[in-house]
Motif scaffolding. Sequence first.
Motif: not given
Length: 105
Positions: A24-32
């Motif tokens: 799937g495609e990444v819709t949101a990223s939370h790097p912290k």
Amino acid sequence: MAAAKIKKGDRVIVLSGKDKGKVGEVTASHPKDGKVVVAGVNIAVRHTKPTQGDPQGGLKRSEAPLHISKVAHVTADGKPTRVRFETKDGKKVRVAVKTGEAING
């Protein structure tokens, strides 16, 4: 903080868990937090009561975050690969380890 190897818009494959093998495609990223949300993967179901804002109530489905270690970037042939950083023309770019091709973004 280190640069994110997986970003919003990347195509990834799930490596472990109930959705193993899904792409799937990444819709949101939370790097912290070290988490990503992937479209169509890790669906959480909530039972909601009827309210004024939502008079129907019922089951509400949404995508829950996955830990970033459970996903890997997908190459053009559909196989998972790790990502490394290289400097090309004075710019830091993400590169697929298996194929050596640059990753857009």
